[in-house]
Design an enzyme around this catalytic site. Sequence first.
Site, mmCIF file in Angstrom:
data_model
loop_
_atom_site.group_PDB
_atom_site.id
_atom_site.type_symbol
_atom_site.label_atom_id
_atom_site.label_comp_id
_atom_site.label_asym_id
_atom_site.label_seq_id
_atom_site.Cartn_x
_atom_site.Cartn_y
_atom_site.Cartn_z
ATOM 1 N N ALA A 93 0.857 -1.265 0.112
ATOM 2 C CA ALA A 93 0.026 0.096 0.002
ATOM 3 C C ALA A 93 0.932 1.184 -0.086
ATOM 4 C CB ALA A 93 -0.895 0.037 1.254
ATOM 5 N N CYS B 27 7.407 -2.279 1.927
ATOM 6 C CA CYS B 27 8.129 -1.673 1.097
ATOM 7 C C CYS B 27 9.211 -0.960 1.324
ATOM 8 C CB CYS B 27 7.339 -0.705 0.220
ATOM 9 S SG CYS B 27 6.248 -1.658 -0.878
ATOM 10 N N GLN C 203 1.545 3.664 1.936
ATOM 11 C CA GLN C 203 2.344 3.784 3.289
ATOM 12 C C GLN C 203 2.914 2.321 3.899
ATOM 13 O OE1 GLN C 203 3.667 6.085 5.288
ATOM 14 N NE2 GLN C 203 2.707 7.963 3.938
ATOM 15 N N SER C 204 3.356 1.419 3.058
ATOM 16 C CA SER C 204 3.839 0.169 3.350
ATOM 17 C C SER C 204 5.014 0.038 3.857
ATOM 18 C CB SER C 204 3.883 -0.650 1.885
ATOM 19 O OG SER C 204 4.648 -1.664 2.333
ATOM 20 N N ASN C 205 5.003 -0.460 5.289
ATOM 21 C CA ASN C 205 6.267 -1.019 6.004
ATOM 22 C C ASN C 205 7.119 -1.756 5.228
ATOM 23 O OD1 ASN C 205 5.274 0.771 8.307
ATOM 24 N ND2 ASN C 205 3.946 -0.920 8.752
#
Length: 338
Positions: free
Chosen positions: A72, A78, A74-76
């Site tokens: 998403a 990623c 705000q992906s942690n």
Amino acid sequence: MDLSKFNRRKYTDYKTPIEYLANLSKILACNVYIKRDDLLGLAAGGNKTRKLEFLMADAMNKNCDSIITCGAVQSNHCRLTLAAAKKENMACHLVLEERVPNSYNPKANGNNFLFRLLGVDGISLVEKGANMADEMQKVADALAEKGKKPYIIPGGGSNEIGSLGYVACAQELYQQMYESKLHFDAIYLASGSGGTHSGLLVGLRDIGVETPLFGISVNRNKDEQKKVISDLCEKIISFHKLPVKLSPEDIIIDDKFVGRGYSYPTEGMVEAVQTLAREEAILLDPTYTGKAMAGMLGHIRSNKYTKEENILFLHTGGAPALYSIPEVIINGVGVDRL
Ligand SMILES: *Cc1c(COP(=O)(O)O)cnc(C)c1O
């Protein structure tokens, strides 16, 4: 399970601490502990670091030079995959899904800021519901055309390789329980793409620890999430030929704390984030651990446990996302999130 036979990179030099939460325990009248996987290595830590130890080792073993993953906006996952790639001198391309319409802001703070700071090599934005595997394959094909060797990591790093990170966590936890003579009556965690929940469950049962594991869903309804966890557990067990038999009662999902959907703030999340900050100076996150903590607080407040019982919360990280919605976290859900 003997994990020594797998290729593995090491991104954390220590066992993550298990801390007793004295103030929260007093308020709730039971013994609450927290395992600090938010203090794992790589930029700003979190559960994906454990999965990446095995995934990056696999990529390097296959002589790949470019990592592709998805998440998403705000992906942690990623952020941490990008951090691992930089540390290993590899390129990293992200496919970001706008799960909440119009939620992508290229100038946003939080993990998005860290994508830019860490020097992301490419971002492709896709609409909610896009086939992420296909989208990542397109990026991989384009890189292969240019002579690169791409390696695709699925969303959340949740496959039979990444989940080994949480089989390893189960073994670490078991050792800490033994050393400190601590027995837990329940373990709580956020259940998302499922590698954490499935790896920990298979890992604990594999060494004979029968503690119930409460997965608080952050996205899907109960039946869908149970299927995600049960399918991934089966995949881990069969791929690695483990002598583990799970019963349907082993997979516990509570979906009452999701709210409107993935990453939408809830009142319970805001209360949980504020409570942990103000009582214990621990930072949770809005998408995963805030909702999982709201679930654990809800269960404890409904008198599910006696004051002698020991409850463990697995803190899977994610605090950078707090900085993308500061007003919601301080003033509540009435404030527009974007
Ligand atoms: C990804 C993530 C989770 C969920 O882990 P899964 O293995 O995807 O279920 C929980 N907490 C945080 C902070 C995460 O980033």
